[in-house]
Design a protein around this motif. Sequence first.
Motif, short mmCIF file in Angstrom:
data_model
loop_
_atom_site.label_atom_id
_atom_site.label_comp_id
_atom_site.label_asym_id
_atom_site.label_seq_id
_atom_site.Cartn_x
_atom_site.Cartn_y
_atom_site.Cartn_z
N MET A 144 0.88 -1.08 0.07
CA MET A 144 -0.09 0.00 0.07
C MET A 144 0.83 1.15 -0.16
SD MET A 144 -2.92 1.02 2.75
CE MET A 144 -1.94 0.66 4.21
N ALA A 145 0.86 2.02 -1.26
CA ALA A 145 1.57 3.27 -0.84
C ALA A 145 0.75 4.24 -0.49
CB ALA A 145 2.09 3.76 -2.75
N LEU A 146 1.54 5.42 0.35
CA LEU A 146 0.83 6.34 0.83
C LEU A 146 1.61 7.63 0.65
CD1 LEU A 146 0.56 4.77 4.48
CD2 LEU A 146 -1.33 5.21 2.76
N THR A 147 0.89 8.81 0.89
CA THR A 147 1.54 10.12 0.45
C THR A 147 1.10 11.09 1.38
OG1 THR A 147 2.08 11.86 -1.01
CG2 THR A 147 -0.01 10.91 -1.26
N THR A 148 1.87 11.94 1.93
CA THR A 148 1.48 13.15 2.64
C THR A 148 0.85 14.38 1.74
OG1 THR A 148 3.55 14.45 2.03
CG2 THR A 148 3.53 13.17 4.04
N GLY A 149 1.04 14.24 0.57
CA GLY A 149 0.59 15.23 -0.36
C GLY A 149 1.53 16.36 -0.58
N ILE A 150 1.12 17.24 -1.24
CA ILE A 150 2.25 18.42 -1.30
C ILE A 150 2.17 19.35 -0.20
CG2 ILE A 150 3.11 20.64 -2.61
CD1 ILE A 150 1.91 19.10 -5.20
N ILE A 151 3.00 19.56 0.54
CA ILE A 151 2.95 20.42 1.81
C ILE A 151 3.63 21.64 1.47
CG2 ILE A 151 3.78 20.95 4.20
CD1 ILE A 151 3.51 17.59 4.41
N THR A 152 2.99 22.77 1.76
CA THR A 152 3.61 24.13 1.42
C THR A 152 4.47 24.50 2.34
OG1 THR A 152 1.59 24.88 0.06
CG2 THR A 152 2.80 26.42 0.97
N ASN A 153 5.78 24.92 1.97
CA ASN A 153 6.70 25.30 3.06
C ASN A 153 7.07 26.79 2.89
OD1 ASN A 153 8.77 24.87 5.05
ND2 ASN A 153 10.24 24.26 3.50
N TYR A 179 10.66 4.67 1.34
CA TYR A 179 10.21 6.27 1.21
C TYR A 179 11.03 7.06 0.19
CZ TYR A 179 14.73 7.25 3.80
OH TYR A 179 15.99 7.39 3.98
N HIS A 180 10.37 8.15 -0.48
CA HIS A 180 10.72 8.99 -1.52
C HIS A 180 10.38 10.34 -0.74
CE1 HIS A 180 10.15 6.24 -5.04
NE2 HIS A 180 11.41 5.79 -4.39
N ILE A 181 11.36 11.15 -0.95
CA ILE A 181 11.12 12.66 -0.57
C ILE A 181 11.33 13.58 -1.76
CG2 ILE A 181 11.66 14.49 0.99
CD1 ILE A 181 12.79 12.30 2.78
N TYR A 182 10.34 14.48 -2.22
CA TYR A 182 10.44 15.46 -3.24
C TYR A 182 10.34 16.75 -2.58
CZ TYR A 182 8.62 11.01 -5.60
OH TYR A 182 8.77 9.87 -6.08
N VAL A 183 10.89 17.74 -3.35
CA VAL A 183 10.87 19.13 -2.69
C VAL A 183 10.58 19.81 -4.20
CG1 VAL A 183 12.41 18.81 -1.20
CG2 VAL A 183 13.31 19.44 -3.23
N TRP A 184 9.88 20.97 -4.06
CA TRP A 184 9.85 21.82 -4.97
C TRP A 184 10.62 23.12 -4.81
CZ3 TRP A 184 6.37 18.23 -3.82
CH2 TRP A 184 5.78 17.80 -4.76
N ASN A 185 11.46 23.73 -5.68
CA ASN A 185 12.12 24.90 -5.13
C ASN A 185 11.51 26.13 -5.99
OD1 ASN A 185 12.93 24.56 -7.74
ND2 ASN A 185 15.21 23.89 -7.38
N VAL A 237 6.22 13.39 1.00
CA VAL A 237 6.77 12.20 1.30
C VAL A 237 5.92 11.17 0.96
CG1 VAL A 237 8.01 10.76 3.13
CG2 VAL A 237 7.91 13.40 3.37
N GLN A 238 6.35 10.12 0.05
CA GLN A 238 5.77 8.97 -0.15
C GLN A 238 6.28 7.76 0.20
OE1 GLN A 238 5.46 8.47 -4.41
NE2 GLN A 238 4.20 10.86 -4.62
N PHE A 239 5.19 6.83 0.83
CA PHE A 239 6.07 5.55 1.37
C PHE A 239 5.27 4.26 0.88
CE2 PHE A 239 5.44 8.91 4.51
CZ PHE A 239 6.66 9.01 5.20
N LEU A 240 5.93 3.24 0.80
CA LEU A 240 5.45 1.80 0.22
C LEU A 240 5.66 0.97 1.31
CD1 LEU A 240 3.75 0.03 -1.65
CD2 LEU A 240 6.27 -0.41 -2.69
N VAL A 241 4.77 0.40 2.08
CA VAL A 241 4.96 -0.47 3.33
C VAL A 241 4.64 -1.79 3.07
CG1 VAL A 241 4.37 -0.89 5.71
CG2 VAL A 241 4.45 1.56 4.92
#
Length: 121
Positions: free
Chosen positions: A1-10, A36-42, A77-81
Amino acid sequence: MALTTGIITNTGVTPASNIVINIDNDNLSFSSNVVYHIYVWNSLTSKALVYANSLNINANTSQILNFNIAGNSAYEVQFLVTGTVPTDTVITVFGTDSAGNVIDHQKVLQQQLTQIAQLNP
């Protein structure tokens, strides 16, 4: 099951400089594997994978991970557990400021993670 935080504005008065990921395997018998995968938007449109890894979380143990995301306007942040009982692995994500304080509007608890079909590449 893959999960995501969604895009979090920083952005704003106190943007996060780090994110903390807490992974807790509450199963007393079986380990779980967490990718886990961590993505950023600059900027507003440029998504980049900056961290990716796979961890084995033994039964009844936890991992606390800390990653620098300073200077980015958003993150996800995306996860696959996987494992015998993947639902026993509880994940939380917190944005923290430069002093290590949790930014309340940047915390994502397990029940707030969204299920997705698969991890993004």
